[in-house]
Design an enzyme around this catalytic site. Structure first.
Site, PDB file in Angstrom:
ATOM      1  N   LEU A 175       0.807  -1.225   0.000  1.00  0.00           N
ATOM      2  CA  LEU A 175       0.000   0.000   0.000  1.00  0.00           C
ATOM      3  C   LEU A 175       0.841   1.276   0.000  1.00  0.00           C
ATOM      4  CD1 LEU A 175      -1.616  -1.972   2.482  1.00  0.00           C
ATOM      5  CD2 LEU A 175      -3.353  -0.430   1.602  1.00  0.00           C
TER       6      LEU A 175
ATOM      7  N   THR B  66      -5.799   2.059  -7.490  1.00  0.00           N
ATOM      8  CA  THR B  66      -6.905   3.013  -7.421  1.00  0.00           C
ATOM      9  C   THR B  66      -7.732   3.004  -8.701  1.00  0.00           C
ATOM     10  OG1 THR B  66      -7.319   5.404  -7.490  1.00  0.00           O
ATOM     11  CG2 THR B  66      -5.152   4.715  -8.127  1.00  0.00           C
ATOM     12  N   ASP B  67      -8.977   3.462  -8.579  1.00  0.00           N
ATOM     13  CA  ASP B  67      -9.808   3.584  -9.789  1.00  0.00           C
ATOM     14  C   ASP B  67      -9.339   4.738 -10.686  1.00  0.00           C
ATOM     15  OD1 ASP B  67     -10.616   5.725  -8.193  1.00  0.00           O
ATOM     16  OD2 ASP B  67     -12.764   5.303  -8.321  1.00  0.00           O
ATOM     17  N   GLU B  68      -8.467   5.608 -10.136  1.00  0.00           N
ATOM     18  CA  GLU B  68      -8.070   6.795 -10.904  1.00  0.00           C
ATOM     19  C   GLU B  68      -7.237   6.438 -12.132  1.00  0.00           C
ATOM     20  OE1 GLU B  68      -7.027  10.225  -8.543  1.00  0.00           O
ATOM     21  OE2 GLU B  68      -8.109   9.451  -6.804  1.00  0.00           O
TER      22      GLU B  68
ATOM     23  N   TYR C  49      -0.314  11.613 -10.177  1.00  0.00           N
ATOM     24  CA  TYR C  49      -0.587  10.526  -9.225  1.00  0.00           C
ATOM     25  C   TYR C  49      -1.115   9.299  -9.956  1.00  0.00           C
ATOM     26  CZ  TYR C  49      -3.384   7.712  -5.975  1.00  0.00           C
ATOM     27  OH  TYR C  49      -3.950   6.661  -5.285  1.00  0.00           O
TER      28      TYR C  49
ATOM     29  N   LYS D 160       0.497   5.504 -10.505  1.00  0.00           N
ATOM     30  CA  LYS D 160      -0.171   4.267 -10.050  1.00  0.00           C
ATOM     31  C   LYS D 160      -0.392   3.332 -11.250  1.00  0.00           C
ATOM     32  CE  LYS D 160      -1.479   3.237  -6.466  1.00  0.00           C
ATOM     33  NZ  LYS D 160      -0.834   2.568  -5.298  1.00  0.00           N
TER      34      LYS D 160
ATOM     35  N   ASN E 259     -12.675   6.068  -4.028  1.00  0.00           N
ATOM     36  CA  ASN E 259     -12.279   6.951  -2.909  1.00  0.00           C
ATOM     37  C   ASN E 259     -12.698   6.378  -1.563  1.00  0.00           C
ATOM     38  OD1 ASN E 259     -12.300   8.779  -5.299  1.00  0.00           O
ATOM     39  ND2 ASN E 259     -11.789  10.309  -3.764  1.00  0.00           N
TER      40      ASN E 259
ATOM     41  N   LYS F 237      -7.150  15.376   2.313  1.00  0.00           N
ATOM     42  CA  LYS F 237      -8.171  14.819   1.425  1.00  0.00           C
ATOM     43  C   LYS F 237      -9.518  15.438   1.803  1.00  0.00           C
ATOM     44  CE  LYS F 237      -5.160  11.859  -0.361  1.00  0.00           C
ATOM     45  NZ  LYS F 237      -4.695  10.688   0.299  1.00  0.00           N
TER      46      LYS F 237
HETATM   47  P1  NAD Z   1      -1.605   7.511   2.734  1.00  0.00           P
HETATM   48  O1  NAD Z   1      -0.932   8.640   2.024  1.00  0.00           O
HETATM   49  O2  NAD Z   1      -2.519   7.783   3.868  1.00  0.00           O
HETATM   50  O3  NAD Z   1      -0.501   6.495   3.290  1.00  0.00           O
HETATM   51  C1  NAD Z   1       0.634   6.133   2.549  1.00  0.00           C
HETATM   52  C2  NAD Z   1       1.624   5.483   3.501  1.00  0.00           C
HETATM   53  O4  NAD Z   1       2.776   5.096   2.740  1.00  0.00           O
HETATM   54  C3  NAD Z   1       2.129   6.419   4.611  1.00  0.00           C
HETATM   55  O5  NAD Z   1       2.125   5.748   5.848  1.00  0.00           O
HETATM   56  C4  NAD Z   1       3.545   6.767   4.186  1.00  0.00           C
HETATM   57  O6  NAD Z   1       4.407   7.038   5.276  1.00  0.00           O
HETATM   58  C5  NAD Z   1       3.952   5.505   3.436  1.00  0.00           C
HETATM   59  N1  NAD Z   1       5.013   5.774   2.448  1.00  0.00           N
HETATM   60  C6  NAD Z   1       5.033   6.777   1.533  1.00  0.00           C
HETATM   61  N2  NAD Z   1       6.181   6.722   0.833  1.00  0.00           N
HETATM   62  C7  NAD Z   1       6.888   5.653   1.296  1.00  0.00           C
HETATM   63  C8  NAD Z   1       8.132   5.077   0.960  1.00  0.00           C
HETATM   64  N3  NAD Z   1       8.896   5.618   0.005  1.00  0.00           N
HETATM   65  N4  NAD Z   1       8.545   3.979   1.621  1.00  0.00           N
HETATM   66  C9  NAD Z   1       7.768   3.431   2.602  1.00  0.00           C
HETATM   67  N5  NAD Z   1       6.584   3.946   2.988  1.00  0.00           N
HETATM   68  C10 NAD Z   1       6.151   5.048   2.328  1.00  0.00           C
HETATM   69  O7  NAD Z   1      -2.321   6.682   1.589  1.00  0.00           O
HETATM   70  P2  NAD Z   1      -3.694   5.853   1.631  1.00  0.00           P
HETATM   71  O8  NAD Z   1      -4.799   6.755   1.297  1.00  0.00           O
HETATM   72  O9  NAD Z   1      -3.729   5.032   2.846  1.00  0.00           O
HETATM   73  O10 NAD Z   1      -3.462   4.905   0.366  1.00  0.00           O
HETATM   74  C11 NAD Z   1      -2.838   3.630   0.497  1.00  0.00           C
HETATM   75  C12 NAD Z   1      -2.795   2.959  -0.857  1.00  0.00           C
HETATM   76  O11 NAD Z   1      -4.126   2.797  -1.344  1.00  0.00           O
HETATM   77  C13 NAD Z   1      -2.045   3.755  -1.922  1.00  0.00           C
HETATM   78  O12 NAD Z   1      -1.322   2.851  -2.707  1.00  0.00           O
HETATM   79  C14 NAD Z   1      -3.144   4.428  -2.724  1.00  0.00           C
HETATM   80  O13 NAD Z   1      -2.735   4.654  -4.054  1.00  0.00           O
HETATM   81  C15 NAD Z   1      -4.247   3.395  -2.636  1.00  0.00           C
HETATM   82  N6  NAD Z   1      -5.631   3.907  -2.727  1.00  0.00           N
HETATM   83  C16 NAD Z   1      -6.046   4.956  -1.938  1.00  0.00           C
HETATM   84  C17 NAD Z   1      -7.381   5.388  -2.010  1.00  0.00           C
HETATM   85  C18 NAD Z   1      -7.895   6.503  -1.129  1.00  0.00           C
HETATM   86  O14 NAD Z   1      -9.051   6.918  -1.284  1.00  0.00           O
HETATM   87  N7  NAD Z   1      -7.131   7.008  -0.168  1.00  0.00           N
HETATM   88  C19 NAD Z   1      -8.266   4.765  -2.895  1.00  0.00           C
HETATM   89  C20 NAD Z   1      -7.796   3.706  -3.690  1.00  0.00           C
HETATM   90  C21 NAD Z   1      -6.489   3.282  -3.582  1.00  0.00           C
HETATM   91  P1  TYD Z   2      -9.536  14.130  -2.864  1.00  0.00           P
HETATM   92  O1  TYD Z   2     -10.025  13.794  -1.486  1.00  0.00           O
HETATM   93  O2  TYD Z   2      -8.256  14.875  -3.007  1.00  0.00           O
HETATM   94  O3  TYD Z   2      -9.492  12.754  -3.660  1.00  0.00           O
HETATM   95  P2  TYD Z   2      -9.244  12.468  -5.257  1.00  0.00           P
HETATM   96  O4  TYD Z   2      -8.765  13.700  -5.910  1.00  0.00           O
HETATM   97  O5  TYD Z   2      -8.172  11.427  -5.202  1.00  0.00           O
HETATM   98  O6  TYD Z   2     -10.548  11.988  -5.778  1.00  0.00           O
HETATM   99  O7  TYD Z   2     -10.667  14.962  -3.595  1.00  0.00           O
HETATM  100  C1  TYD Z   2     -11.975  14.470  -3.749  1.00  0.00           C
HETATM  101  C2  TYD Z   2     -12.754  15.455  -4.587  1.00  0.00           C
HETATM  102  O8  TYD Z   2     -12.891  16.679  -3.850  1.00  0.00           O
HETATM  103  C3  TYD Z   2     -12.040  15.833  -5.884  1.00  0.00           C
HETATM  104  O9  TYD Z   2     -13.025  16.008  -6.914  1.00  0.00           O
HETATM  105  C4  TYD Z   2     -11.374  17.155  -5.574  1.00  0.00           C
HETATM  106  C5  TYD Z   2     -12.315  17.795  -4.564  1.00  0.00           C
HETATM  107  N1  TYD Z   2     -11.671  18.688  -3.565  1.00  0.00           N
HETATM  108  C6  TYD Z   2     -12.156  19.977  -3.357  1.00  0.00           C
HETATM  109  O10 TYD Z   2     -13.121  20.421  -3.994  1.00  0.00           O
HETATM  110  N2  TYD Z   2     -11.523  20.771  -2.422  1.00  0.00           N
HETATM  111  C7  TYD Z   2     -10.453  20.333  -1.703  1.00  0.00           C
HETATM  112  O11 TYD Z   2      -9.909  21.106  -0.874  1.00  0.00           O
HETATM  113  C8  TYD Z   2      -9.984  19.004  -1.910  1.00  0.00           C
HETATM  114  C9  TYD Z   2      -8.807  18.472  -1.136  1.00  0.00           C
HETATM  115  C10 TYD Z   2     -10.623  18.203  -2.844  1.00  0.00           C
END
Ligand code: NAD
Ligand code: TYD
Length: 357
Positions: free
Chosen positions: A89, A138-140, A163, A167, A192, A202
């Site tokens: 992750l 991710t779906d992105e 980003y 990915k 998300n 976020k």
């Molecule tokens: P996050 O940014 O909260 O956490 C990322 C973690 O990775 C952190 O603990 C950070 O310290 C660690 N990290 C970053 N760079 C590193 C490195 N070089 N070596 C070791 N550790 C490192 O991210 P998240 O939202 O928990 O996402 C986790 C995974 O899920 C990611 O791969 C992301 O692409 C994927 N994902 C996230 C979402 C979402 O909505 N947040 C949705 C789909 C997929």
């Molecule tokens: P985000 O949580 O950054 O997730 P992602 O871009 O990976 O989907 O953003 C979710 C949605 O909210 C995205 O359409 C961008 C919007 N957004 C705002 O309008 N204002 C903000 O300050 C942020 C962080 C996101």
């Protein structure tokens, strides 16, 4: 004497101190006392060991601080620990940061992933029985939808942000190691996530924090972009099911069939929080401020999660209304956590990102 833990399966979870990773570590450590869970994390701004306070003393849990970009270190760690499985992750995960600093995303998301693949290939050699390399994506990577359509596992990759491009690239490497070297990989692409322990850059935790502190709510563009939201605990449950029952070489989409236009989601959060905070109805909505749109802002994401339901029997456990209410309660109850993560470096990021926008 043979230690009780000597014959345990050892699973490496990377990025376990982050938002989703901490939920996955918690679930695996509690549910599988017979696995040894090693959490490898660099502890960037997004990684926080306070996210794992409740499991840090469990005998089947260990934290290792380290950087996946450091190939020699990763190889040595794999040689020493002989992991049976990897759930990967660790990543740079915020689109806005990828717009201001794309290169960091290439190092961590692409090179870091390739380092892990090389190390797994090296220690497993050609004996892949019972081994698994599970890459969380991710779906992105699928790009942006118009008003119609939905992402399936067959949708062609079309990433737009640095980003999602990083990915997508890492996903391609994971598949290439399967097709070229036979590495037993699985990939999932999730929508998300929202829930506890998410860094407040976020949308959802940022806006909860700003509503509580009566700060402006910076809506990008007209707020018409659509995201498909899933409770993080349900994502962790899906990862558990896929790790144990998913078919090697396959991809699974994970989502909650829960699309929201940003502005509708924000208004809902304002209404729920007005009630919870004892404010007059409509008070928090006044904080909504339309700001300059994100560059290359994807209009709409929507996940078709039929395959994981039909093949593995996974479905979300909560409806959005319940999930968002629990999430808001968590952030309101954990002000100290929020204060800790929003001090220092985060404040610099916030000022740079939003002042003069
Ligand atoms: P996050 O940014 O909260 O956490 C990322 C973690 O990775 C952190 O603990 C950070 O310290 C660690 N990290 C970053 N760079 C590193 C490195 N070089 N070596 C070791 N550790 C490192 O991210 P998240 O939202 O928990 O996402 C986790 C995974 O899920 C990611 O791969 C992301 O692409 C994927 N994902 C996230 C979402 C979402 O909505 N947040 C949705 C789909 C997929
Ligand atoms: P985000 O949580 O950054 O997730 P992602 O871009 O990976 O989907 O953003 C979710 C949605 O909210 C995205 O359409 C961008 C919007 N957004 C705002 O309008 N204002 C903000 O300050 C942020 C962080 C996101």
């Amino acid at each position: 004497m043979v230690s009780k833990y000597e014959n345990m399966k050892t699973i490496l979870i990377t990025g376990g101190a982050g938002f989703i990773g901490s939920h996955v570590v918690r679930l695996f450590v509690n549910k599988y006392p017979d696995y040894k869970i090693v959490n490898l994390d660099k502890l960037t701004y997004a990684g926080n060991l306070a996210n794992l306070k409740d499991v840090e003393n469990k005998p089947n849990y260990e934290f290792v601080k380290g950087d996946i970009v450091d190939g020699d270190f990763i190889l040595q760690l794999f040689e020493e620990r002989q992991f049976d499985g990897v759930i990967h992750l660790a990543a740079e995960s915020h689109v806005d940061r990828s717009i201001s600093n794309p290169t960091e995303f290439v190092y961590t998301n692409v090179i870091g992933t390739v380092n892990l693949l090389n190390a797994a290939k090296h220690i497993w050699k050609d004996d892949f029985s019972d081994k698994k390399f599970y890459h969380i994506s991710t779906d992105e990577v699928y790009g942006s939808l118009g008003e119609e359509g939905i992402f399936t596992e067959e949708t062609r990759y079309d990433p737009h942000s640095p980003y999602s491009a990083s990915k997508a690239s890492s996903d391609h490497f994971v598949r290439a190691y399967h097709d070229t070297f036979g590495l037993p990989v699985i990939i999932s692409n999730c929508s998300n996530n929202y829930g506890s322990y998410q860094f407040p850059e976020k949308l959802i935790p940022l806006f909860i924090n700003n509503i509580r502190n009566k700060k402006p709510l910076p809506v990008y563009g007209k707020g018409e972009n659509v995201r498909d939201w899933l409770w993080v605990v349900d994502h962790a449950r899906a990862i558990d099911v896929i790790y144990h029952k998913g078919k090697t070489g396959d991809t699974y989409n994970i989502g909650g069939f829960n699309e929201w236009k940003n502005i509708d989601l924000i208004r809902t959060m304002c209404r729920v929080m007005d009630k919870k905070l004892g404010r007059e109805e409509g008070e928090s909505e006044k904080l909504i401020t339309y700001v300059k749109d994100r560059a290359g802002h994807d209009l709409r994401y929507a996940i078709d999660a039929t395959k994981i339901k039909n093949e593995l029997g996974w479905e979300p456990s909560v409806q959005f209304e319940e999930g968002i209410s629990k999430t808001i309660d968590w952030y309101l109850d954990n002000e100290e956590w929020m204060k800790n993560v929003t001090s220092g470096d985060y404040q610099k990021y916030y000022d740079k990102q939003y002042l003069n926008r």
